[in-house]
Design a protein around this motif. Structure first.
Motif, PDB file in Angstrom:
ATOM      1  N   VAL A   1      -9.041   5.015  12.511  1.00 30.85           N
ATOM      2  CA  VAL A   1      -8.396   6.259  12.257  1.00 30.85           C
ATOM      3  C   VAL A   1      -9.126   7.132  11.023  1.00 30.85           C
ATOM      4  N   THR A   2      -9.226   8.346  11.244  1.00 33.27           N
ATOM      5  CA  THR A   2      -9.508   9.347  10.156  1.00 33.27           C
ATOM      6  C   THR A   2      -8.162  10.165   9.915  1.00 33.27           C
ATOM      7  N   LEU A   3      -7.851  10.191   8.874  1.00 33.57           N
ATOM      8  CA  LEU A   3      -6.505  11.080   8.303  1.00 33.57           C
ATOM      9  C   LEU A   3      -6.983  12.460   7.495  1.00 33.57           C
ATOM     10  N   VAL A   4      -6.667  13.540   7.888  1.00 28.18           N
ATOM     11  CA  VAL A   4      -7.092  14.780   7.445  1.00 28.18           C
ATOM     12  C   VAL A   4      -5.719  15.178   6.770  1.00 28.18           C
ATOM     13  N   GLU A   5      -5.970  15.583   5.424  1.00 29.93           N
ATOM     14  CA  GLU A   5      -4.736  16.449   4.796  1.00 29.93           C
ATOM     15  C   GLU A   5      -5.218  17.427   3.983  1.00 29.93           C
ATOM     16  N   SER A   6      -4.706  18.454   3.992  1.00 26.86           N
ATOM     17  CA  SER A   6      -4.935  19.875   3.300  1.00 26.86           C
ATOM     18  C   SER A   6      -4.864  19.846   1.845  1.00 26.86           C
ATOM     19  N   ARG A   7      -3.769  19.171   1.432  1.00 27.20           N
ATOM     20  CA  ARG A   7      -3.803  18.995   0.105  1.00 27.20           C
ATOM     21  C   ARG A   7      -4.426  17.771  -0.668  1.00 27.20           C
ATOM     22  N   LYS A   8      -4.327  17.620  -1.945  1.00 25.07           N
ATOM     23  CA  LYS A   8      -5.166  16.640  -2.263  1.00 25.07           C
ATOM     24  C   LYS A   8      -4.383  15.447  -2.683  1.00 25.07           C
ATOM     25  N   TYR A   9      -3.265  15.292  -2.087  1.00 22.66           N
ATOM     26  CA  TYR A   9      -2.255  14.204  -2.190  1.00 22.66           C
ATOM     27  C   TYR A   9      -1.642  13.908  -0.991  1.00 22.66           C
ATOM     28  N   LEU A  10      -1.047  12.741  -0.698  1.00 26.74           N
ATOM     29  CA  LEU A  10      -0.416  12.262   0.478  1.00 26.74           C
ATOM     30  C   LEU A  10       1.036  12.297   0.315  1.00 26.74           C
ATOM     31  N   GLY A  11       1.813  12.151   1.420  1.00 29.26           N
ATOM     32  CA  GLY A  11       3.297  12.066   1.215  1.00 29.26           C
ATOM     33  C   GLY A  11       3.806  13.180   1.718  1.00 29.26           C
ATOM     34  N   GLY A  12       3.303  14.622   1.576  1.00 32.28           N
ATOM     35  CA  GLY A  12       4.022  15.760   2.084  1.00 32.28           C
ATOM     36  C   GLY A  12       5.244  15.898   1.263  1.00 32.28           C
ATOM     37  N   ARG A  13       6.439  16.209   1.855  1.00 37.15           N
ATOM     38  CA  ARG A  13       7.644  16.299   1.422  1.00 37.15           C
ATOM     39  C   ARG A  13       8.229  15.324   0.563  1.00 37.15           C
ATOM     40  N   ALA A  14       7.719  14.175   0.518  1.00 44.01           N
ATOM     41  CA  ALA A  14       8.087  12.939  -0.003  1.00 44.01           C
ATOM     42  C   ALA A  14       7.133  12.338  -1.105  1.00 44.01           C
ATOM     43  N   ARG A  15       7.356  13.251  -2.233  1.00 41.23           N
ATOM     44  CA  ARG A  15       6.240  12.699  -3.125  1.00 41.23           C
ATOM     45  C   ARG A  15       6.930  12.732  -4.579  1.00 41.23           C
ATOM     46  N   SER A  16       6.346  12.177  -5.617  1.00 34.25           N
ATOM     47  CA  SER A  16       6.652  12.293  -7.191  1.00 34.25           C
ATOM     48  C   SER A  16       5.664  13.030  -7.886  1.00 34.25           C
ATOM     49  N   PHE A  17       6.045  13.410  -9.222  1.00 34.66           N
ATOM     50  CA  PHE A  17       5.185  13.775 -10.247  1.00 34.66           C
ATOM     51  C   PHE A  17       5.834  13.314 -11.682  1.00 34.66           C
ATOM     52  N   LYS A  18       5.016  13.177 -12.526  1.00 38.15           N
ATOM     53  CA  LYS A  18       5.386  12.970 -13.858  1.00 38.15           C
ATOM     54  C   LYS A  18       5.765  14.289 -14.735  1.00 38.15           C
ATOM     55  N   ASP A  19       6.610  14.016 -15.277  1.00 46.56           N
ATOM     56  CA  ASP A  19       7.355  15.222 -16.197  1.00 46.56           C
ATOM     57  C   ASP A  19       6.488  15.126 -17.425  1.00 46.56           C
TER      58      ASP A  19
ATOM     59  N   VAL B   1      10.925   3.018  -7.789  1.00 45.97           N
ATOM     60  CA  VAL B   1       9.537   3.502  -8.455  1.00 45.97           C
ATOM     61  C   VAL B   1       9.592   4.862  -7.826  1.00 45.97           C
ATOM     62  N   GLY B   2       8.843   5.908  -8.108  1.00 45.39           N
ATOM     63  CA  GLY B   2       8.536   7.276  -7.603  1.00 45.39           C
ATOM     64  C   GLY B   2       8.230   7.236  -6.145  1.00 45.39           C
ATOM     65  N   LEU B   3       8.530   8.210  -5.174  1.00 44.27           N
ATOM     66  CA  LEU B   3       8.390   8.501  -4.078  1.00 44.27           C
ATOM     67  C   LEU B   3       6.834   8.081  -3.728  1.00 44.27           C
ATOM     68  N   SER B   4       5.911   8.686  -4.201  1.00 42.13           N
ATOM     69  CA  SER B   4       4.501   8.517  -4.123  1.00 42.13           C
ATOM     70  C   SER B   4       3.962   7.113  -4.300  1.00 42.13           C
ATOM     71  N   ALA B   5       4.490   6.465  -5.202  1.00 43.30           N
ATOM     72  CA  ALA B   5       4.429   4.817  -5.363  1.00 43.30           C
ATOM     73  C   ALA B   5       4.642   3.984  -4.169  1.00 43.30           C
ATOM     74  N   LEU B   6       5.791   4.495  -3.406  1.00 41.87           N
ATOM     75  CA  LEU B   6       6.009   3.696  -2.208  1.00 41.87           C
ATOM     76  C   LEU B   6       5.013   3.782  -1.167  1.00 41.87           C
ATOM     77  N   HIS B   7       4.324   4.894  -0.946  1.00 43.78           N
ATOM     78  CA  HIS B   7       3.459   5.040  -0.001  1.00 43.78           C
ATOM     79  C   HIS B   7       2.010   4.958  -0.513  1.00 43.78           C
ATOM     80  N   GLU B   8       1.791   4.845  -1.746  1.00 42.72           N
ATOM     81  CA  GLU B   8       0.551   4.999  -2.401  1.00 42.72           C
ATOM     82  C   GLU B   8      -0.580   3.726  -1.736  1.00 42.72           C
ATOM     83  N   PRO B   9      -0.156   2.527  -1.299  1.00 44.97           N
ATOM     84  CA  PRO B   9      -1.035   1.833  -0.785  1.00 44.97           C
ATOM     85  C   PRO B   9      -1.588   2.187   0.704  1.00 44.97           C
TER      86      PRO B   9
END
Length: 430
Positions: free
Chosen positions: A26-44, A202-210
């Motif tokens: 598989v080659t996965l292509v994403e226009s943004r520099k992070y994965l997860g799309g609308r399911a993501r988290s960030f640090k305040d 954990v944050g949503l991003s951490a769920l799919h980080e692996p």
């Protein structure tokens, strides 16, 4: 076999992981520099707390999500109730909706409703009428279904409407009864506790980080920050990136939201699909995060009835990461927030505080340590009522679609997105 997956949201991640599991390169292509799309988290920045772009709950019946997290090794980062246990606030106070111990499925729900003081105690027979008709709804609205099932207004306003908003991210007048019934069937199946609620610790991003490691260790690769310029669907298939790189493969999966798909696919080649895509409309979610000096809520979460916001979550009880502020963290969620998404932050904060006051929770603004407003204008895409579902198959065998808005039999949710990824893999590599 080689497959290029375009789109690194949850549907694309699910597709890539499932194909990788089946020994597809598989080659996965994403226009943004992070994965997860609308399911993501960030640090305040101020508090150091991990903040989701919207607090998510899931149910035990979300089998595809749980299997996906098991593959990634993050299923341990989701906690579940031992039974369905909710509380809703309205001007008359707080009422609990709790399934008795040792009861499950529809029986447990009916028993809980008999004790739920926000609705008349004799509402259970009306709910039973809905449960008996779960296989009957066509693509009418949830509101129309409730009328046909002779649901009394207090039950509609204080149970069905809040449940529909939470599950569908749509107002009942716009939401598909067929898809809502599909969730109810799985949630209240008599064989288990499908309706028990769970939440990420954990944050949503951490769920799919692996995901990245899962793909690359199986000979796959990722292209982040890479925009697709054009497609050639073969075989062989070619995905040309704006950088000039060409990715060759046997098949392509487009795991994109409807507007992005419209921009990428030719109207001339896919006229019917373009017409169908144009009918999807985004449904926003707005969340307000508050940090306070004192704990203002003694429950992990509380639902609102008749307020502009639907839920408030005590994030410091649900989440492992409390940041560095030492404050207590509340997160309020407004689903189908078309009336809020374009409003200034100051007014959104005021509306959130009004919702809390309506539940008997008063916050002096001077006692607020910090607050943030998070908008997700295109959190989900509404299934157009009356339209048949959009198939993931296309007229070209080597081109497959994925996304929570496709024909998964489930609403536009994380569960729907993950099911679409598994289904895309089934089409290409049964």
């Amino acid at each position: 076999m080689k497959v290029t997956v375009v789109g690194g949201g949850v549907a694309g991640l699910s597709t890539a992981v499932e194909l990788s599991r089946r020994s597809v390169e598989v080659t996965l292509v994403e226009s943004r520099k992070y994965l997860g799309g609308r399911a993501r988290s960030f640090k305040d920045n101020l508090t150091g707390t991990v903040v989701d772009n919207g607090q998510h709950l899931l149910m035990r019946c979300c089998s595809a999500t749980l299997e996906f997290l098991e593959l990634l090794g993050t299923a341990r980062d989701v906690d579940f109730q031992s039974r369905l246990d909710l509380a809703f606030a309205d001007p008359n106070g707080i009422a609990s909706l709790r399934v008795p111990r040792f009861l499950t499925g529809k029986t447990g729900l009916l028993a809980a409703l008999m004790r739920y003081r926000a609705v008349p105690w004799h509402s259970a027979p009306a709910v039973a009428r809905v449960m008996r008709s779960l296989d009957r709804p066509n693509d009418e609205s949830v509101d129309d279904w409730m009328v046909a099932a002779r649901q009394p207004p207090p039950l509609v306003n204080r149970f069905w409407h809040p449940l529909c908003l939470s599950v569908m991210n749509q107002r009942p007048r716009d939401a598909s009864a067929r898809l809502f019934a599909a969730v109810l069937r799985e949630a209240f199946d008599s064989s288990g506790r499908g309706a028990d609620l769970g939440w990420p610790t954990v944050g949503l991003s951490a769920l799919h980080e692996p995901t990245e490691a899962y793909i690359t260790v199986r000979n796959g690769s990722l292209r982040l920050g890479a925009t697709v310029r054009r497609l050639h669907i073969g075989p062989p298939c070619s995905v040309e990136l704006r950088s000039g790189e060409q990715l060759l493969s046997d098949a392509v999966v487009l795991a994109l939201p409807p507007p992005s798909l419209q921009r990428l696919l030719s109207t001339k080649e896919f006229p019917d699909l373009h017409r169908r895509l144009a009918r999807f409309t985004p449904s926003p979610i707005v969340s307000v995060n508050l940090w306070t000096e004192t704990p203002l809520l003694d429950k992990p979460f509380l639902g609102f009835v008749g307020a502009a916001f639907d839920w408030v979550f005590r994030r410091d009880l649900l989440h492992e990461d409390r940041g560095t502020s030492g404050g207590y963290h509340l997160s309020l969620i407004a689903s189908a927030a078309n009336d809020l998404v374009g409003v200034e932050n100051r007014e959104i904060l005021s509306t959130a505080l009004d919702a809390l006051r309506g539940a008997g929770i008063t916050i002096d603004r001077r006692a607020l340590l910090h607050h943030t407003v998070v908008r997700e204008p295109r959190a989900t895409y509404a299934h157009p009522l009356g339209d048949p579902p959009v198939s993931q198959r296309t007229p070209i065998d080597s081109l497959v679609l994925a996304g929570d808005w496709t024909d998964t039999g489930f609403p536009c949710t994380i569960e729907g997105a993950i099911r679409s990824g598994v289904k895309a893999a089934d089409i290409l590599r049964p």
